[in-house]
Write a protein that holds these residues in place. Structure first.
Motif, PDB file in Angstrom:
ATOM      1  N   LEU A  27       1.037  -1.010  -0.145  1.00  0.00           N
ATOM      2  CA  LEU A  27       0.028  -0.064  -0.068  1.00  0.00           C
ATOM      3  C   LEU A  27       0.875   1.411  -0.041  1.00  0.00           C
ATOM      4  N   GLU A  28       2.122   1.244  -0.529  1.00  0.00           N
ATOM      5  CA  GLU A  28       2.724   2.327  -0.451  1.00  0.00           C
ATOM      6  C   GLU A  28       2.323   3.398  -1.493  1.00  0.00           C
ATOM      7  N   ASN A  29       2.597   4.517  -1.411  1.00  0.00           N
ATOM      8  CA  ASN A  29       2.078   5.636  -2.279  1.00  0.00           C
ATOM      9  C   ASN A  29       3.493   6.317  -2.955  1.00  0.00           C
ATOM     10  N   GLY A  35       9.341   2.270   2.302  1.00  0.00           N
ATOM     11  CA  GLY A  35       8.412   1.203   1.493  1.00  0.00           C
ATOM     12  C   GLY A  35       9.614   0.365   1.163  1.00  0.00           C
ATOM     13  N   THR A  36       9.091  -0.241  -0.123  1.00  0.00           N
ATOM     14  CA  THR A  36      10.086  -1.570  -0.599  1.00  0.00           C
ATOM     15  C   THR A  36      11.454  -1.139  -0.791  1.00  0.00           C
ATOM     16  N   LYS A  37      11.847   0.131  -1.296  1.00  0.00           N
ATOM     17  CA  LYS A  37      13.030   0.485  -1.646  1.00  0.00           C
ATOM     18  C   LYS A  37      13.822   0.353  -0.393  1.00  0.00           C
ATOM     19  N   LYS A  52      -2.581   0.218  -6.590  1.00  0.00           N
ATOM     20  CA  LYS A  52      -3.006   0.185  -7.732  1.00  0.00           C
ATOM     21  C   LYS A  52      -4.083  -0.750  -8.208  1.00  0.00           C
ATOM     22  N   ASP A  53      -3.898  -2.096  -7.836  1.00  0.00           N
ATOM     23  CA  ASP A  53      -4.922  -3.051  -8.066  1.00  0.00           C
ATOM     24  C   ASP A  53      -6.239  -2.683  -7.345  1.00  0.00           C
ATOM     25  N   ILE A  54      -5.837  -2.405  -6.062  1.00  0.00           N
ATOM     26  CA  ILE A  54      -7.183  -2.200  -5.413  1.00  0.00           C
ATOM     27  C   ILE A  54      -7.738  -0.920  -5.689  1.00  0.00           C
ATOM     28  N   SER A  55      -7.176   0.263  -5.868  1.00  0.00           N
ATOM     29  CA  SER A  55      -7.714   1.521  -6.559  1.00  0.00           C
ATOM     30  C   SER A  55      -8.445   1.300  -7.852  1.00  0.00           C
TER      31      SER A  55
END
Length: 170
Positions: free
Chosen positions: A131-133, A142-144, A161-164
């Motif tokens: 859920l990182e933006n 986040g992932t980075k 993006k999938d959820i949105s």
């Protein structure tokens, strides 16, 4: 404070054996599809307890893979143990399964606690949802941050993006 979403993903709603079995299958499929070499599957308390168990069962039932699994405790038990199940050993390669990642800060704290138990290598983190933006990414979190700090790879079953995309199609 990070900008909030117009939705909330509550993994505490996964309460049936069918739901946990399906989540375990999704984790197992992701692990298998990405071909990562590992020794142990680690779930993070509290949701990860069921996730690591279900993933391990699914890996065996679906793919015939036998691996150790364990999960951490937020509070040591009466004998001071912080890990349940397999005892982590120096040099082991682990996959962590968890529900969410946003900033990655909580996950870093938990990985550091695991590394206090043994000199493990976290080769992969698999979450249900990333859920990182953009704001989180721009701030190097986040992932980075996780990938740089631990040399690990982050996979998610679904993304923001999938959820949105799904929510806005309705």
């Amino acid at each position: 404070n990070w900008k909030t979403k117009n939705y909330y993903l509550d993994s505490e709603k996964f309460t049936t054996n069918a739901q946990i079995a399906k989540i375990g299958e999704y984790f197992a499929d992701c692990i298998r599809e990405n071909g990562i070499q590992y020794d142990v599957i680690v779930g993070l308390a509290y949701h990860g307890i069921a996730f690591s168990t279900a993933t391990s069962c699914s890996l065996f039932q679906k793919y015939g893979v036998t691996k150790d699994f364990c999960f951490d405790r937020k509070v040591p038990d009466s004998r001071g143990r912080k890990i349940c199940g397999h005892t982590l050993k120096d040099g082991e390669k682990v996959i962590i399964v968890d529900d969410l990642i946003t900033t990655g800060k909580t996950l870093c704290e938990r990985i550091d606690r695991l590394k206090e138990e043994a000199d493990i290598e976290v080769v992969e983190v698999v979450v249900i949802a990333n859920l990182e933006n953009d704001e989180i990414r721009e701030n190097g979190l986040g992932t980075k941050m996780l990938e740089e700090r631990y040399g690990t790879k982050i996979y998610s079953i679904i993304t923001d993006k999938d959820i949105s995309g799904y929510l806005y199609k309705i």
